[in-house]
Design a protein around this motif. Structure first.
Motif, PDB file in Angstrom:
ATOM      1  N   LEU A 539       0.835  -1.193   0.000  1.00 37.24           N
ATOM      2  CA  LEU A 539       0.000   0.000   0.000  1.00 37.24           C
ATOM      3  C   LEU A 539       0.870   1.243   0.000  1.00 37.24           C
ATOM      4  O   LEU A 539       1.966   1.257   0.565  1.00 37.24           O
ATOM      5  N   SER A 540       0.371   2.302  -0.607  1.00 39.67           N
ATOM      6  CA  SER A 540       1.155   3.521  -0.733  1.00 39.67           C
ATOM      7  C   SER A 540       0.270   4.726  -0.480  1.00 39.67           C
ATOM      8  O   SER A 540      -0.922   4.618  -0.226  1.00 39.67           O
ATOM      9  N   GLY A 541       0.879   5.878  -0.560  1.00 36.79           N
ATOM     10  CA  GLY A 541       0.134   7.105  -0.315  1.00 36.79           C
ATOM     11  C   GLY A 541       0.893   8.012   0.613  1.00 36.79           C
ATOM     12  O   GLY A 541       1.892   7.621   1.210  1.00 36.79           O
ATOM     13  N   GLN A 542       0.437   9.246   0.737  1.00 40.96           N
ATOM     14  CA  GLN A 542       1.093  10.213   1.599  1.00 40.96           C
ATOM     15  C   GLN A 542       0.274  10.435   2.858  1.00 40.96           C
ATOM     16  O   GLN A 542      -0.954  10.435   2.818  1.00 40.96           O
ATOM     17  N   LEU A 543       0.985  10.638   3.943  1.00 45.01           N
ATOM     18  CA  LEU A 543       0.314  10.892   5.205  1.00 45.01           C
ATOM     19  C   LEU A 543       0.019  12.383   5.347  1.00 45.01           C
ATOM     20  O   LEU A 543       0.578  13.071   6.196  1.00 45.01           O
ATOM     21  N   ARG A 544      -0.824  12.885   4.494  1.00 45.18           N
ATOM     22  CA  ARG A 544      -1.264  14.276   4.664  1.00 45.18           C
ATOM     23  C   ARG A 544      -2.776  14.325   4.572  1.00 45.18           C
ATOM     24  O   ARG A 544      -3.410  13.566   3.852  1.00 45.18           O
ATOM     25  N   LYS A 545      -3.346  15.207   5.303  1.00 39.74           N
ATOM     26  CA  LYS A 545      -4.792  15.228   5.469  1.00 39.74           C
ATOM     27  C   LYS A 545      -5.492  15.686   4.189  1.00 39.74           C
ATOM     28  O   LYS A 545      -5.148  16.697   3.598  1.00 39.74           O
ATOM     29  N   ASN A 546      -6.497  14.940   3.799  1.00 43.43           N
ATOM     30  CA  ASN A 546      -7.304  15.315   2.636  1.00 43.43           C
ATOM     31  C   ASN A 546      -8.209  16.488   3.007  1.00 43.43           C
ATOM     32  O   ASN A 546      -8.900  16.468   4.020  1.00 43.43           O
ATOM     33  N   LEU A 586       4.376   3.798   2.546  1.00 45.99           N
ATOM     34  CA  LEU A 586       3.739   5.071   2.868  1.00 45.99           C
ATOM     35  C   LEU A 586       4.787   6.160   2.998  1.00 45.99           C
ATOM     36  O   LEU A 586       5.882   5.941   3.515  1.00 45.99           O
ATOM     37  N   SER A 587       4.433   7.349   2.539  1.00 51.95           N
ATOM     38  CA  SER A 587       5.377   8.460   2.557  1.00 51.95           C
ATOM     39  C   SER A 587       4.687   9.691   3.121  1.00 51.95           C
ATOM     40  O   SER A 587       3.535   9.650   3.542  1.00 51.95           O
ATOM     41  N   GLY A 588       5.420  10.792   3.126  1.00 52.47           N
ATOM     42  CA  GLY A 588       4.853  12.031   3.627  1.00 52.47           C
ATOM     43  C   GLY A 588       5.160  12.247   5.096  1.00 52.47           C
ATOM     44  O   GLY A 588       5.992  11.563   5.690  1.00 52.47           O
ATOM     45  N   ASN A 606       8.316   2.138   6.739  1.00 51.86           N
ATOM     46  CA  ASN A 606       7.710   2.862   5.634  1.00 51.86           C
ATOM     47  C   ASN A 606       8.708   3.893   5.119  1.00 51.86           C
ATOM     48  O   ASN A 606       9.927   3.730   5.316  1.00 51.86           O
ATOM     49  N   ARG A 607       8.225   4.949   4.492  1.00 52.85           N
ATOM     50  CA  ARG A 607       9.095   5.999   3.961  1.00 52.85           C
ATOM     51  C   ARG A 607       8.688   7.357   4.513  1.00 52.85           C
ATOM     52  O   ARG A 607       8.793   8.379   3.826  1.00 52.85           O
ATOM     53  N   LEU A 608       8.193   7.374   5.712  1.00 49.73           N
ATOM     54  CA  LEU A 608       7.744   8.622   6.324  1.00 49.73           C
ATOM     55  C   LEU A 608       8.941   9.532   6.572  1.00 49.73           C
ATOM     56  O   LEU A 608      10.014   9.077   6.960  1.00 49.73           O
ATOM     57  N   ASN A 630      12.100   4.520   9.239  1.00 52.11           N
ATOM     58  CA  ASN A 630      11.558   5.522   8.327  1.00 52.11           C
ATOM     59  C   ASN A 630      12.670   6.527   8.037  1.00 52.11           C
ATOM     60  O   ASN A 630      13.856   6.206   8.200  1.00 52.11           O
ATOM     61  N   ILE A 631      12.314   7.729   7.623  1.00 53.88           N
ATOM     62  CA  ILE A 631      13.316   8.764   7.338  1.00 53.88           C
ATOM     63  C   ILE A 631      13.005   9.995   8.185  1.00 53.88           C
ATOM     64  O   ILE A 631      13.167  11.139   7.743  1.00 53.88           O
ATOM     65  N   LEU A 632      12.526   9.803   9.377  1.00 51.34           N
ATOM     66  CA  LEU A 632      12.126  10.902  10.247  1.00 51.34           C
ATOM     67  C   LEU A 632      13.355  11.625  10.776  1.00 51.34           C
ATOM     68  O   LEU A 632      14.404  11.012  11.026  1.00 51.34           O
TER      69      LEU A 632
END
Length: 951
Positions: A539-546, A586-588, A606-608, A630-632
Motif C-alpha cells: 500500500l502507498s500514499g502520503q500521510l497528509r490530510k485530505n 507510505l510516505s509524507g 515505511n518511507r515517512l 523511516n526517514i524521520l
C-alpha cells in the motif's frame, strides 16, 4: 349509618389526595438531590411541579403519600462508556428525609470520587438497595447493619471493559469488614463484586449466619482464604453461589457439597487446585456447574446423580483424559441428553467425536476449543438441530467437511473450525440453511477462490479466513455486508486494490489484512473503527490530510479516480485503538491527530519523512508507538513527554539527532521497551534514564553517544528479576539484534525480551559494577565503544545471559573466573581489548571453543587459544634502562619530548621483535601493532615465526 358513610368518603378523599400529592419536605429532598447531579441526558426532566409522586422513578404510598420507591437505575449504560445517560455528581444527604423508603436503586450512574453515604443506614424500612457500578469508594459503613428488613443488596463496583480494548477491568474498591453483615437476617440476595474484604479470613463463617441467603455473588474481592470445612453449614438456602476471580490457592472446599439446594455453582478463576471433589456428585439440584480458569487436575468424579444439569463448563482446567470417558463414564445418558451448554475447551482432552456427540440431542452450545481431539467430524453432527454455537477450533481434526454436515443445522449462528486440517468442500452456489453471525475457518483448506457462498450470509458480524491460501482479489460484495464488525483475511495471497471508501460500513470495528499483496491507496475509514491492521502489503500514499474529509459530510461516494491523497491518521477516527500500517510504502509527514488513539500506533518500515509534529497531542492511554525504519528527522519529539502511558517506544532506524532528554526517565514510568538504535543521537546517556524501573529492553546502539555509562543501572529492577513478566501488548513485533542474528519477537515472547544494547557508540569510562545486578538480562552488548578498566568480577551473577559482547573496547585485566557460572551463555565476544591472563574454563565456557572470541588480546592464554599459560616474558636486564626511567620520571620536559618521538616512530614502524622463553627453548616472535590514524582503537597480534635452541 349516615355518619359512617361520611367518614368513609372523607377517608377515601384524603387517600386519593395523598396519592396524588407528595409530602413537601420529601419533594424538597428530591429536588436537592437533582441539584447535586449533572443530568447528562435529561432523565430528570419530569422533576418539576408540586406532585413528586408523578415524577419519573418515584413511587409513593397510596395511603400516606410518602415516597417509598426511588429507582434511577441507568438502563442505557454501556460498559465501555459509563457516562452515557448517567447521572454525574454526588448523592445528596437530603435523601435522608425519605424516611419511608423501601426501594432505592441508583445503579450504573457516575458518583466517582464520592464516599459511600452513611445515611443509607437510617432507612430502616429499606428492603431493596442497589448502588452497584456507581464509582463509590471508601469504606462501607457498618450502619448498613441497621437495615434488618433488607432482602436485596447489590454494592458491586466491578466493571469489565471490552476485552478487545486491551484494558483491564476497572475496580472501585469499597473496603469493608464483614462483622455487621449477620444483622441483615432477612437478606436473600447479596452481590458485592469488586468490594475489598480486606483479606478477611472469616468471611465464610460470617455469611454462614445468613440462613435466608439464596443468592451470593462475589467477584474480585481480594479473597485469599476459604476454609476447607466449617462446623455447621447454616446457609443451606443458597440456590446461587458465584465466587470468581479470587486467589484461594486451595482445593474446592468440602462444605460446598452440603449445599443441596444449589441450582448454580460458579467457581471461576479462583486459583483452585487439586482434584475435583467427589462431593460434587451430592449437588443433585444443580442446573449449572462452572469451574472455569482454575488449576484443577484429573478426571471428573461420577456425576450421574446430577440429572437436572443442563450447563457444564470446565474450561481451562487439566482433565487430561479421553472425552468419551468423561461424557459417557461420568455422566448419565439422561444428563448427556439434557445438556444444553457444554464447554470443555482447553482441558487437554483427547479422543474423537464419534460414539457420543449424536446423543446430545438438546445441545445448543458446544465448545471443545484447544484440545487434542482428532479424527473426523461425523456427518450425523447435522442431527444436532438445536445447535447454535459450535467451536471445534485448535484441535487435530483431519477430514472433509461437506454440505451434508451442515445442511440440517438450521439454528447455527457461531461456527469455529480454525487451526485444524479440515478441507471445506461445498459447491460455490450452495445456499446454507442457516444465517451465521460468526464464522472462523483460519488455516482450514478453502481456497484458492474466495468462498462465494458467504455472500448469502447477510447477518455475518465476525469473519475470519486467515491463512487459507485464498488467491485473487477481494470480491466487492464483501464490502456490502453492512453487519460486518470484525474482518480478518490476513496471511493469504490477496491482490488488487481496496475500495476508495469504507465509511458506509458503520459497524466495522476491526479489519486485519496483514501479510497479503494488496496495493494502491488506503481507503477512507468508518468512524466506528477501533483496530486497523494493514501491515506487510504494498500500500502507498502520503500521510497528509485530505481537505475533503469524508467525516464532515456523510454519506459520501468516492472512487479511485477522485482520491489523490489519503487521510490515514485518525483525525476523524475517534474510536481508533490499534493502528498498524507497518511495512508498506507510505510516505509524507505525520499528522498531529494522535490524541484519538488510546492504544497502539505502528507505522514502522515505511518511507515517512520530516519531523514529528510539535503540535502532537498525545493520549495518556497510548501504550505502543513504533516509528522505526523511516526517514524521520529532528530532535527527540518533545511532546512525547505527555504520553505518560507508553509501554513501548521504538524510534529506531531514523535520522533523529540531538540528545536524549532527561524527561524520558521521568515521564515514561510505564515504559518497558525503549528502542532508539541507528539514529544520530549524541551526548551522554542521561542518568535519569535509570528511573525506568519497569524497563525490560533498552537499545541505544549505533548512535554517537559519549561519556560514561550512567550509575544506578541496578535501578532497572525489571531487568534484575529472573521470573517472566506478563506484558499486555497486542500483536506487536520488536526487532532484536543478538547472538549475531536479527530476530523478531512478537508480543507473546516479550516476557523473555530482557536486553541491553549500547554498542557502536563513543562511550568511555569503566563498566559500572552495578550492572551485575541485572540478573534477568539475556543479552548484554557494550561492544565498539571506548570503555576501559576491568570486567566486573561478579559478572557471573548475571546467570540469565545468553549473549555477552564486549569486543572492540580498551578493557584490561583478567577475565573473571565467575564467568564459568553463566550456564546459559551461547554467544561470547571479548575480542580486541587489552585483556590478559588465563581464560576461565568450566561448564558452559568449555563449549565456546572458537578462538576468535578472544582474538586481539595479546596477553590472554589458555584454551581455546594456542598460547599456553606456562609462557613467561623475559625482559633484558639493564641498569641503563633504569637510569633513563628515573630521568624521564623527574624531567617533565624530557618526558614529553621522548613520548612525542615514540608516538611519531610508532606511526611509521609496525613491527617490533619480542623474545620470550618457553621451557628450554627460545621462541622468536613478531608482535605486530597497528595504530591507524583514522581509528581510536589499535589491533595487536602475536605470531610465532621461529623456534631455535639457545645454549
Amino acid at each position: 349509618m349516615h355518619y359512617f358513610s361520611l367518614n368513609f368518603l372523607l377517608l377515601v378523599f384524603i387517600q386519593a389526595f395523598l396519592a396524588n400529592c407528595c409530602i413537601e419536605h420529601e419533594r424538597d429532598a428530591l429536588l436537592a438531590f437533582k441539584a447535586g447531579v449533572n443530568d447528562t441526558s435529561s432523565r430528570l426532566a419530569s422533576w418539576s411541579g408540586e406532585n413528586c409522586c408523578n415524577w419519573a422513578g418515584i413511587r409513593c404510598n397510596n395511603q400516606t403519600g410518602h415516597v417509598v420507591k426511588l429507582n434511577l437505575r441507568n438502563t442505557n449504560y454501556y460498559y465501555a462508556d459509563r457516562i452515557y445517560h448517567s447521572l454525574i455528581g454526588k448523592i445528596s444527604p437530603s435523601l435522608i428525609f425519605l424516611s419511608d423508603l423501601k426501594y432505592l436503586d441508583l445503579s450504573f450512574n457516575n458518583f466517582t470520587g464520592s464516599k459511600f453515604p452513611e445515611f443509607i443506614g437510617a432507612f430502616r424500612n429499606l428492603k431493596y438497595l442497589n448502588l452497584s457500578h456507581t464509582g463509590l469508594s471508601g469504606t462501607i459503613p457498618p450502619q448498613l447493619g441497621n437495615l434488618s428488613r433488607l432482602m436485596y443488596l447489590d454494592l458491586s463496583n466491578y466493571v469489565e471493559y471490552e476485552y478487545l480494548l486491551n484494558q483491564y477491568s476497572i475496580v472501585f474498591m469499597l473496603n469493608t469488614d464483614t462483622w455487621w453483615l449477620p444483622n441483615l437476617r432477612n437478606l436473600k440476595h447479596m452481590e458485592m463484586s469488586g468490594v475489598d474484604f480486606k483479606d478477611s479470613n472469616v468471611w465464610v463463617e460470617t455469611l454462614n449466619k445468613l440462613s435466608s441467603l439464596e443468592v451470593l455473588v462475589l467477584y474480585n474481592n481480594n479473597l485469599t482464604h476459604i476454609p476447607q470445612s466449617i462446623p455447621f453449614v447454616n446457609f443451606t438456602s443458597l440456590k446461587v453461589l458465584h465466587l470468581s476471580e479470587q486467589n484461594f490457592n486451595t482445593t474446592i472446599p468440602i462444605w460446598v457439597g452440603s449445599l443441596h439446594s444449589l441450582n448454580v455453582l460458579t467457581l471461576e478463576e479462583c486459583n483452585l487446585v487439586g482434584p475435583y471433589p467427589t462431593t460434587l456428585g451430592n449437588l443433585t439440584s444443580l442446573n449449572k456447574l462452572a469451574l472455569n480458569y482454575n488449576s484443577l487436575v484429573g478426571m471428573v468424579p461420577p456425576l450421574h446423580s446430577l440429572t437436572k444439569l443442563t450447563d457444564l463448563s470446565l474450561y481451562g482446567n487439566n482433565i487430561e483424559g479421553d472425552i468419551r470417558e468423561l461424557l459417557l463414564g461420568k455422566l448419565s445418558n439422561y444428563t448427556l441428553g439434557n445438556l444444553e451448554y457444554l464447554d470443555l475447551s482447553s482441558t487437554n482432552l483427547s479422543g474423537t467425536l464419534t460414539g457420543w456427540i449424536t446423543d446430545m440431542t438438546s445441545i445448543t452450545h458446544l465448545a471443545l476449543y484447544y484440545n487434542n481431539l482428532s479424527g473426523t467430524i461425523p456427518i450425523d453432527i447435522g442431527n444436532l438441530t438445536n445447535l447454535v454455537y459450535l467451536d471445534l477450533g485448535w484441535n487435530s481434526f483431519t477430514c472433509l467437511l461437506s454440505e451434508a454436515h451442515l445442511t440440517s443445522l438450521l439454528n447455527l449462528k457461531v461456527l469455529y473450525l480454525d487451526e485444524n486440517n479440515i478441507t471445506i468442500l461445498v459447491d460455490s452456489d450452495w445456499t446454507p440453511s442457516f444465517q451465521l453471525n460468526t464464522i472462523w475457518l483460519s488455516s482450514c483448506k478453502l481456497g484458492p477462490k474466495f468462498p462465494s457462498w458467504l455472500r448469502r450470509q447477510v447477518e455475518i458480524q465476525d469473519l475470519g479466513l486467515t491463512d487459507m491460501g485464498i488467491d485473487g482479489s477481494i470480491p466487492n460484495w464483501l464490502w456490502s455486508l453492512s453487519s460486518l464488525s470484525y474482518l480478518d483475511l490476513s496471511t493469504n495471497l490477496l491482490r488488487g486494490k481496496l475500495p476508495a471508501s469504507l465509511v458506509h460500513m458503520t459497524k466495522l470495528v476491526s479489519i486485519n489484512l496483514n501479510n497479503n499483496r494488496l496495493e494502491g491507496k488506503i481507503p477512507f475509514l468508518p468512524t466506528s473503527l477501533k483496530f486497523l491492521y494493514l501491515s506487510n502489503n504494498s500500500l502507498s500514499g502520503q500521510l497528509r490530510k485530505n481537505r475533503k474529509s469524508p467525516y464532515k459530510n456523510k454519506p459520501i461516494v468516492l472512487n479511485n479516480n477522485t482520491v489523490e491523497t489519503v487521510e490515514l491518521f485518525p483525525c476523524g477516527l475517534t474510536s481508533l485503538y490499534y493502528l498498524d500500517l507497518s511495512s508498506n510504502s507510505l510516505s509524507g509527514q505525520l499528522l498531529p491527530c494522535w490524541s484519538n488513539i488510546s492504544g497502539v500506533v505502528n507505522l514502522a518500515n515505511n518511507r515517512l519523512s520530516g519531523v514529528v509534529p510539535s503540535s502532537l497531542s498525545c493520549s495518556v492511554t497510548l501504550s505502543v508507538l513504533q516509528l522505526a525504519n523511516n526517514i524521520l528527522t529532528g530532535e527527540f519529539p518533545f511532546d512525547l513527554q505527555f504520553c505518560s502511558g507508553l509501554q513501548l517506544l521504538d524510534l529506531g532506524e531514523n535520522n533523529f539527532q540531538g540528545t536524549i532528554p532527561d524527561w524520558v526517565g521521568e515521564s515514561f514510568q510505564q515504559l518497558q521497551i525503549l528502542r532508539l538504535r541507528s539514529n544520530l543521537f549524541s551526548g551522554n546517556i542521561p542518568t535519569k534514564l535509570t528511573q525506568l524501573n519497569n524497563l525490560l529492553f533498552l537499545d541505544l546502539s549505533n548512535n554517537y553517544l559519549s561519556g560514561p555509562l550512567p550509575r544506578g543501572l541496578n535501578n532497572f529492577t525489571s531487568m534484575s528479576q529472573l521470573f517472566s513478566l506478563t506484558i499486555s501488548y497486542y500483536d506487536t513485533i520488536v526487532i532484536v539484534i543478538t547472538k549475531g542474528l536479527i530476530l523478531e519477537y512478537d508480543s507473546q515472547d516479550f516476557k523473555f525480551l530482557k536486553s541491553m544494547d549500547l554498542s557502536n557508540n563513543n562511550l568511555t569510562g569503566e563498566i559500572p559494577k552495578e550492572i551485575v545486578a541485572l540478573a534477568g538480562l539475556f543479552n548484554l552488548n557494550l561492544s565498539h565503544n571506548q570503555l576501559i578498566g576491568n570486567i566486573p568480577l561478579e559478572i557471573g551473577n548475571m546467570t540469565s545471559l545468553e549473549s555477552l559482547d564486549f569486543h572492540k573496547n580498551n578493557l584490561s585485566g583478567t577475565i573473571p573466573q565467575s564467568m564459568s557460572n553463566l550456564y546459559s551463555l551461547a554467544v561470547l565476544n571479548f575480542s580486541y581489548n587489552n585483556l590478559s591472563g588465563s581464560i576461565p574454563n568450566g561448564h558452559q565456557l568449555q563449549t565456546l571453543n572458537d578462538p576468535s572470541i578472544y582474538s586481539g588480546n595479546p596477553y590472554l592464554c589458555g584454551p581455546p587459544l594456542e598460547t599456553s599459560c606456562d609462557i613467561s616474558v623475559r625482559l633484558p636486564q639493564s641498569d641503563g634502562f633504569l637510569l633513563v626511567f628515573f630521568i624521564l620520571l623527574f624531567k617533565v620536559k624530557w618526558r614529553y619530548t621522548y613520548f612525542q618521538m615514540v608516538d611519531s616512530m610508532l606511526e611509521r614502524v609496525y613491527v617490533m621483535g619480542v623474545i620470550i622463553r618457553r621451557q628450554n627453548n627460545w621462541v622468536v616472535a613478531h608482535y605486530n601493532c597497528l595504530w591507524p590514524n583514522s581509528s581510536p582503537n589499535h589491533r595487536c597480534t602475536l605470531q610465532l615465526i621461529k623456534i631455535q635452541t639457545v645454549s
